[in-house]
Each structure stands twice: as C-alpha cells, then as structure tokens.
Enzyme design. Structure first.
Site, PDB file in Angstrom:
ATOM      1  N   CYS A  73      37.049  40.739  35.926  1.00 33.17           N
ATOM      2  CA  CYS A  73      36.784  41.116  37.322  1.00 33.17           C
ATOM      3  C   CYS A  73      37.859  42.121  37.735  1.00 33.17           C
ATOM      4  O   CYS A  73      39.050  41.919  37.470  1.00 33.17           O
ATOM      5  CB  CYS A  73      36.812  39.885  38.224  1.00 33.17           C
ATOM      6  SG  CYS A  73      35.630  38.633  37.702  1.00 33.17           S
TER       7      CYS A  73
ATOM      8  N   CYS B  93      45.681  23.744  42.420  1.00 32.82           N
ATOM      9  CA  CYS B  93      44.819  24.760  41.811  1.00 32.82           C
ATOM     10  C   CYS B  93      45.280  24.911  40.363  1.00 32.82           C
ATOM     11  O   CYS B  93      46.424  25.290  40.114  1.00 32.82           O
ATOM     12  CB  CYS B  93      45.010  26.054  42.616  1.00 32.82           C
ATOM     13  SG  CYS B  93      44.161  27.465  41.939  1.00 32.82           S
TER      14      CYS B  93
ATOM     15  N   CYS C  24      45.273  33.542  45.383  1.00 31.45           N
ATOM     16  CA  CYS C  24      44.132  33.878  44.524  1.00 31.45           C
ATOM     17  C   CYS C  24      44.302  35.205  43.834  1.00 31.45           C
ATOM     18  O   CYS C  24      44.620  36.199  44.476  1.00 31.45           O
ATOM     19  CB  CYS C  24      42.885  34.052  45.367  1.00 31.45           C
ATOM     20  SG  CYS C  24      42.119  32.574  45.826  1.00 31.45           S
TER      21      CYS C  24
ATOM     22  N   CYS D  73      41.610  35.875  30.793  1.00 30.76           N
ATOM     23  CA  CYS D  73      40.199  35.659  31.111  1.00 30.76           C
ATOM     24  C   CYS D  73      39.394  36.861  30.636  1.00 30.76           C
ATOM     25  O   CYS D  73      39.816  37.997  30.844  1.00 30.76           O
ATOM     26  CB  CYS D  73      40.021  35.487  32.618  1.00 30.76           C
ATOM     27  SG  CYS D  73      38.312  35.193  33.119  1.00 30.76           S
TER      28      CYS D  73
HETATM   29  N1  SAH Z   1      37.390  32.243  37.166  1.00 26.94           N
HETATM   30  C1  SAH Z   1      36.995  31.453  38.251  1.00 26.94           C
HETATM   31  C2  SAH Z   1      38.123  30.716  38.927  1.00 26.94           C
HETATM   32  C3  SAH Z   1      39.405  31.451  39.056  1.00 26.94           C
HETATM   33  S1  SAH Z   1      39.410  32.826  40.132  1.00 26.94           S
HETATM   34  C4  SAH Z   1      36.235  32.268  39.246  1.00 26.94           C
HETATM   35  O1  SAH Z   1      36.238  33.486  39.166  1.00 26.94           O
HETATM   36  O2  SAH Z   1      35.622  31.664  40.109  1.00 26.94           O
HETATM   37  C5  SAH Z   1      39.542  32.032  41.696  1.00 26.94           C
HETATM   38  C6  SAH Z   1      39.165  32.898  42.878  1.00 26.94           C
HETATM   39  O3  SAH Z   1      40.139  33.898  43.102  1.00 26.94           O
HETATM   40  C7  SAH Z   1      37.853  33.598  42.728  1.00 26.94           C
HETATM   41  O4  SAH Z   1      37.003  33.259  43.788  1.00 26.94           O
HETATM   42  C8  SAH Z   1      38.202  35.072  42.820  1.00 26.94           C
HETATM   43  O5  SAH Z   1      37.185  35.771  43.463  1.00 26.94           O
HETATM   44  C9  SAH Z   1      39.479  35.040  43.615  1.00 26.94           C
HETATM   45  N2  SAH Z   1      40.328  36.195  43.380  1.00 26.94           N
HETATM   46  C10 SAH Z   1      40.571  36.786  42.208  1.00 26.94           C
HETATM   47  N3  SAH Z   1      41.404  37.828  42.381  1.00 26.94           N
HETATM   48  C11 SAH Z   1      41.708  37.877  43.692  1.00 26.94           C
HETATM   49  C12 SAH Z   1      42.558  38.707  44.469  1.00 26.94           C
HETATM   50  N4  SAH Z   1      43.268  39.665  43.934  1.00 26.94           N
HETATM   51  N5  SAH Z   1      42.630  38.458  45.793  1.00 26.94           N
HETATM   52  C13 SAH Z   1      41.938  37.449  46.346  1.00 26.94           C
HETATM   53  N6  SAH Z   1      41.152  36.625  45.657  1.00 26.94           N
HETATM   54  C14 SAH Z   1      41.030  36.838  44.334  1.00 26.94           C
HETATM   55 FE1  SF4 Z   2      38.367  35.525  35.410  1.00 28.52          FE
HETATM   56 FE2  SF4 Z   2      37.079  36.897  37.275  1.00 28.52          FE
HETATM   57 FE3  SF4 Z   2      37.870  34.376  37.795  1.00 28.52          FE
HETATM   58 FE4  SF4 Z   2      39.658  36.362  37.549  1.00 28.52          FE
HETATM   59  S1  SF4 Z   2      38.076  36.144  39.142  1.00 28.52           S
HETATM   60  S2  SF4 Z   2      39.813  34.362  36.654  1.00 28.52           S
HETATM   61  S3  SF4 Z   2      38.711  37.649  35.945  1.00 28.52           S
HETATM   62  S4  SF4 Z   2      36.351  35.049  36.261  1.00 28.52           S
END
Ligand code: SAH
Ligand code: SF4
Length: 381
Positions: A126, A115, A346, A122
């Site tokens: 989120c 990964c 994640c 970023c």
């Molecule tokens: N920016 C991209 C890829 C990186 S995030 C995206 O958002 O798809 C990768 C994954 O981690 C995403 O699906 C997100 O929903 C998940 N993720 C982020 N924070 C998390 C958390 N605290 N617990 C579980 N999954 C999380």
């Molecule tokens: Fe960025 Fe949202 Fe992916 Fe986290 S989950 S890396 S804030 S796009």
C-alpha cells in the site's frame, strides 16, 4: 510411547506460546505424560503468570526437570520501549536475524488496546504505509504473536497500576490474512478460557481485503476491520495494489457475507490523503459506496513518515470530511491519533533503524498526538 530419557534428549524445547491446550495435551502424550498436566501448566502460565517450572508446585520434581527440556517460555525480547506524551506505549521486539516488529499499547477512557504485528514487512505494498515499503521478510509464528501480547501484559503488571489489556487489534505490521494459520492459532490462545481468556468481541482482525481468507474472520467469530482507503476502484487501486486483484464490488460483497454470518458491523478504515481521498465530494462518494454495507467508518488522517510522497490534510479539511459523513447519516468516528510523536500511529510502524525515533507533532491539534481511524490504534469496535 517415549521414555523419560527420550524426553531428555529432545533437541529443541518447543515454545509454550505456540501451543493450544489440545496441542500441548497431544505433545505431552507423546512423552507419556497425563493429559491434565497440560491444563496445570496452562493455569500456571496464563492465570498465575508463572513460567518457571521450578515454581509449578503441583508438578513433581522429576516431571519439572523433564518439562524443562520439552518446553520453553521464550518471548520476543523487547529491544525498545517508548512512551508517548499521550500515554501510548510502543514496544520494539527482536524477532531474530536482525529483524524486529512493533506493538503499540493505546489507552483511552474505557479501554487499553494492544495493536500487534503479524508479519515482518508486508507484501501488499500500500502506497501510504510505511510497513508496505518493506517487502515481506517473514511471517510471524503464533508464539511470536502471543509473545507480543504477553510482553505487553507483563510490562503493565510491572507498572503495578492494575491496568489490563482490554482489546487486541491486528493492525500493526503485516497483513494478518496473509498469515492466517498462525494468526488464527494465536487468536485461539488469546480468546480461549484456558489461555488469555479475552472475549472474541474484543479481538479485531484488520485486512487490506484478501477476500479468499476473509471467511476465517467470521469463522473465528472475531471482529473484522477493512482498510478501505478509497471511494472508487480507480482511487483504491492507485493507493492499494491489492484492489486490482480484489476490487471493491467483491470486497463489499464479502463484507456483507461477514455481517450475515456474525451480525457484527464491519469497521471500515479510511485514510485521508491530502488531495486524494480527503475532499467533501469524496466523502459523498464514500457514503454512497457504503450505503448498504453495515459498517462504521473510521477516518484516519494520514500519518507522515519519511519519503512517503503523501501529505496529511489540515485539521479543517479533516473536520469537513467528518462533518459531511455525519450529515449523510454514516456511522463515523474520528478520534485522536495516538502515539504519533513516537512513530507508533497507523502506518508508521517499521523495523528498527530506518527512521528517527521521535517526531515533532505540533502541526496538528486533532490529537496533540494524532488521529487514527480506529483512533490512534483504537478500533471503534
Ligand atoms: N495490513 C492490515 C493491518 C495493518 S495496517 C490492513 O491493511 O488492514 C492498519 C491500518 O493502518 C490500515 O487501516 C491502514 O489503512 C492504516 N495505515 C497504513 N498506513 C497509514 C498511514 N501512513 N497513516 C494512517 N493510517 C495508515
Ligand atoms: Fe500491509 Fe497495506 Fe496493511 Fe500496510 S496497510 S500493513 S502495506 S496491507
């Protein structure tokens, strides 16, 4: 055409890992070198893993000396290498100016998934994501992205167990489609036969839903994962601000377009946030929302990080959500979250120093180390 003397004077050697084969051919041509030299160098680097020009025995002595001034093989240095109780490995890379990014190597029965990160921080903000708490500092360059892969590759080779990376997911720090030029260049290097030679089907780009950039995932013929994380616009906008700009209807339309172009199902990542997205009626709404989108749903119980304001649901709630989706006929995956004890799961990735290095994970049995939709880092693709 430039002379050898000019080449000697080249101020900064260019990082090899930023080159595609055609780009290196072009670069060497500028210095009067034959095209096939680029092929030879690519073979040394990606097939034999030789990065010292002195050892490239089919290049003349003079040429080797010149090339040293033109090309460097720098990879982001590994600042830290942690290994979880479940075998997950986390690498913290130095990407200069006090910045660092993380990559995570996740083993499972039949694969070894890396990964990787695409940005430092970023901008998508989120709410549940640790990376999202840090504003974007910089987008990574292709050589820094390929460099993460090669560092993990070399670390495995040093282990001497014959294990190889089988899959790559852009699910580390950053939004890959916010850095699409460099990300797709790195994908070119990773999938091409002259480069790493990893099948396109083993590469997954995950996005929070930057619709205008999503066609590039189909064009590159790699897999698409979408961070859905909400069963309605209201909930999704609350946890993912990007939804206000690119709402669900348009996002799912774009997903269908991807499917029509590639014939590949999309992986929908869905984080279970206690009380917000984890209830059985939320599962029903989610199944309804996705009923005509060809996809697999990866459910990921929220991974804790300091000060998030969200909670991880208990194992029973997670199971109930999972079971309901199955009952409704959805293609759903709940896998062990991996690497949670070393903050490698994640949403736990961050730059150094703003969080402890390890955590107690005894509160969940779904993975002595955790569950992540695409399984602790494993996409279901
Ligand atoms: N920016 C991209 C890829 C990186 S995030 C995206 O958002 O798809 C990768 C994954 O981690 C995403 O699906 C997100 O929903 C998940 N993720 C982020 N924070 C998390 C958390 N605290 N617990 C579980 N999954 C999380
Ligand atoms: Fe960025 Fe949202 Fe992916 Fe986290 S989950 S890396 S804030 S796009």
């Amino acid at each position: 055409m430039q002379s050898s003397a000019d080449a000697q004077n080249a101020a900064i050697p260019v990082n090899f890992y930023s080159f595609t084969l055609p780009a290196l051919q072009e670069y060497l041509k500028k210095y009067g070198k034959e095209k096939f030299r680029a092929q030879q160098i690519f073979k040394w680097v990606y097939e034999s893993r030789v990065t010292d020009f002195e050892q490239m025995s089919n290049l003349s002595k003079d040429l080797r000396a010149e090339l040293k001034n033109l090309i460097s093989f720098e990879m982001p240095p590994v600042l830290k290498h942690l290994i979880s109780v479940d075998g997950t490995q986390k690498f913290l890379f130095d990407v200069k100016n006090e910045n660092s990014v993380e990559a995570v190597l996740i083993p499972s029965d039949d694969r070894l998934t890396l990964c990787i990160s695409s940005e430092i921080g970023c901008n998508m903000a989120c709410q549940f994501c640790f990376t999202g708490k840090q504003k974007l500092k910089r987008r990574l360059t292709a050589d820094e992205i390929v460099g993460q892969f090669m560092q993990a590759y070399d670390a495995l080779a040093r282990e001497g167990l014959g294990r190889r990376i089988t899959n790559i997911v852009f699910m580390g720090m950053g939004e890959p489609l916010d850095n699409s030029d460099e990300v797709f260049k790195s994908i070119d290097v990773i999938h091409s036969p002259w480069g790493v030679n990893l099948s396109r089907k083993k590469i997954t780009v995950s996005t929070s839903g930057l619709i205008p950039e999503m066609y590039k995932v189909a064009d590159a013929k790699v897999r698409l994962a979408v961070s859905l994380n909400g069963y309605s616009d209201e909930v999704r906008s609350q946890v993912m601000p990007i939804n206000k700009k690119y709402p669900l209807k348009d996002l799912l339309e774009e997903c269908k377009r991807y499917y029509r172009a590639t014939g590949e199902k999309i992986t929908m990542e869905y984080v279970l946030l206690k009380g917000i997205t984890d209830q059985v009626d939320h599962a029903q709404k989610l199944a309804k929302l996705l009923k005509d989108v060809p996809c697999k749903i990866n459910i990921i119980p929220f991974n804790e990080h300091p000060g998030s304001g969200f909670e991880r649901p208990d194992d029973e709630t997670v199971q109930a959500f999972h079971t309901e989706l199955i009952r409704l006929g959805a293609h759903v995956l709940l896998r062990r979250t991996m690497g949670r004890d070393i903050y490698a799961a994640c949403g736990q990735l961050t730059t150094k120093g703003d969080r402890p290095e390890t955590m107690d994970i005894s509160n969940s049995k779904i993975g002595g180390v955790h569950v992540r939709s695409f399984s602790g880092g494993q996409p279901s693709v």
